[in-house]
Design an enzyme around this catalytic site. Sequence first.
Site, PDB file in Angstrom:
ATOM      1  N   ARG A 232      -6.942 -11.782  36.725  1.00  0.00           N
ATOM      2  CA  ARG A 232      -6.129 -13.309  36.999  1.00  0.00           C
ATOM      3  C   ARG A 232      -6.536 -13.858  38.417  1.00  0.00           C
ATOM      4  O   ARG A 232      -6.736 -13.085  39.259  1.00  0.00           O
ATOM      5  CB  ARG A 232      -4.715 -12.766  36.802  1.00  0.00           C
ATOM      6  CG  ARG A 232      -4.020 -12.585  35.576  1.00  0.00           C
ATOM      7  CD  ARG A 232      -3.842 -13.974  34.966  1.00  0.00           C
ATOM      8  NE  ARG A 232      -3.217 -13.997  33.543  1.00  0.00           N
ATOM      9  CZ  ARG A 232      -3.837 -13.631  32.341  1.00  0.00           C
ATOM     10  NH1 ARG A 232      -5.141 -13.780  32.454  1.00  0.00           N
ATOM     11  NH2 ARG A 232      -3.486 -13.726  31.135  1.00  0.00           N
ATOM     12  N   GLU A 261      -6.327 -23.307  38.133  1.00  0.00           N
ATOM     13  CA  GLU A 261      -7.252 -23.703  37.078  1.00  0.00           C
ATOM     14  C   GLU A 261      -6.716 -25.008  36.456  1.00  0.00           C
ATOM     15  O   GLU A 261      -5.414 -25.219  36.444  1.00  0.00           O
ATOM     16  CB  GLU A 261      -7.312 -22.530  36.106  1.00  0.00           C
ATOM     17  CG  GLU A 261      -7.745 -21.207  36.597  1.00  0.00           C
ATOM     18  CD  GLU A 261      -7.949 -20.151  35.377  1.00  0.00           C
ATOM     19  OE1 GLU A 261      -7.647 -20.263  34.284  1.00  0.00           O
ATOM     20  OE2 GLU A 261      -8.361 -19.255  35.863  1.00  0.00           O
ATOM     21  N   HIS A 279     -12.947 -19.265  33.187  1.00  0.00           N
ATOM     22  CA  HIS A 279     -11.940 -18.403  32.594  1.00  0.00           C
ATOM     23  C   HIS A 279     -12.593 -18.087  30.921  1.00  0.00           C
ATOM     24  O   HIS A 279     -11.846 -18.489  29.959  1.00  0.00           O
ATOM     25  CB  HIS A 279     -10.760 -18.901  32.512  1.00  0.00           C
ATOM     26  CG  HIS A 279      -9.418 -18.211  32.230  1.00  0.00           C
ATOM     27  ND1 HIS A 279      -8.354 -18.338  32.990  1.00  0.00           N
ATOM     28  CD2 HIS A 279      -9.592 -17.064  31.872  1.00  0.00           C
ATOM     29  CE1 HIS A 279      -7.571 -17.040  32.567  1.00  0.00           C
ATOM     30  NE2 HIS A 279      -8.334 -16.133  31.735  1.00  0.00           N
TER      31      HIS A 279
END
Length: 528
Positions: A232, A261, A279
């Site tokens: 994360r 993000e 990601h």
Amino acid sequence: MPKPSVLVAEELSPAGIALLEESFEVRRVDGGDRSQLLPALAEVDALVVRSATKVDSEVLAAAPNLQVVARAGVGLDNVDVEAATKAGVLVVNAPTSNIVSAAEQAVNLLLASARNTAPAHNALVNGEWKRSKYTGVELYDKTIGVVGLGRIGALVAQRLAAFGTRLVAYDPFVQPSRAAQMGVELVSLDELLRSSDFITIHLPKNKDTVGLIGDDALSKVKPNVRVINAARGGILDESALHRALKEGRVAGAGIDVWSQEPCTDSPLFEFENVVVAPHLGASTEEAQEKAGTQVARSVRLALSGEFVPDAVNVQGGAMAEEVKPALPLTEKLGKIFTSLARGVANQVEVVVRGEIAAHDVKVLELAALKGVFSDVTEDTVTFVNAPLLAKERGVEVTLTTSDDNTNWRNLVSVRGILPDGQRVSVSGTFTGPGHSEKLVEINNYEMEIPINEHMAFFSYDDRPGMVGRVGALLGEDRINIAGMQVSRDQQGGRALITLTVDSAIPDDTLEAISTEISSVRTRQVDLS
């Protein structure tokens, strides 16, 4: 009856959609557009999202019939779990859908960092042959530090063991014996930082882990260390990593997740020895399909009133197969308890005895409370809000287990103390290959009678002719008795008739029985 409706607010795998369409009306909406989302929630029973749809108090308020929010993925940053819990809405995710993909992405970044794959690729496609510049390092005989030895961390350790590495891990929630079974040595975080040639992060993001690998941590590492974060964003402080790279205190990094993000511009992009990705941990065809099918199955369980092991706001976790038959039984015992108590008890104790007591039976406490409150409030009672209802009403709840031998292989009891000090208890069991449910005790009266949709209880002073009189009055109103058992505390004392009937007994019939036969107290419960 119309089918329950499921609103799919983001892209879901075709296999997941197909599973939902087998049982539900599936509707689609763009969850990122609030003007579309909010009106579409008015009549839906379930909402399926991924990461773009924000599920907050406004969304929950717009969905009065909502029973479950399903996140087709692992993280729940976009779902207000606390607000959902207060609303009695189940929140589920797909916790194992992407663990293999995420583990493989971490290994991928680690190898790419070790062998300078990204800058070598860029140089070559730009016409530059730079073998000597991009000399890498082997994993063999290196120490790899795994920060977080949960499901993904364990998979990463398992895969990296094949490279002939020494594996150390920091995880305060894992026992050394468990780590040893995986060939991993548990150490303190400081020891991991000091000894590791590679550090790979696999922690959940919370107030204790944000910034965990920051300036202080990176001041303790070897200068040849490479740091991987595919967990994360924010657990690894990106600014601290930038400083460490610039000062030569870290040899390289592999980053798949970012504190903000989408991230399309970062100071980390200036370093050739940092390999980055947008990601992609869960971005495999297999992970997306598993996420869709896992949440579809959870939605099916939730809308059928069954316990959902992947619910994040329900205590109990995964349920052993041996415990599953006790779940509907315990909920019915809770309903019978409340019917007999004629109200809410001050204290409720759930007692589980026999073979199933060897397993985690916390979920049976929830099932009992769900049954206890189902006829007390107009709101839908779920595994989610049942504990909140108990807390709001000041009900003290306890769970007791024992493997003591009883007359039954398994026995579940719901006991309680009423405000006036009266005690109420009801016990049941399940038997045979079909797990037939039986009621075996009420207020110390022993019996053995199958649990049916419609049950009635008549307590009275023990004297001849009472059974016949009750049966005759029921027959006059064409109430057919399916089963009956008579219990008594002693000859001439108090007795209890327990009936199963084919249909609910009208209230005026019960009142007539109480009026015409002195000392009779009547109760019935609908378990349909």
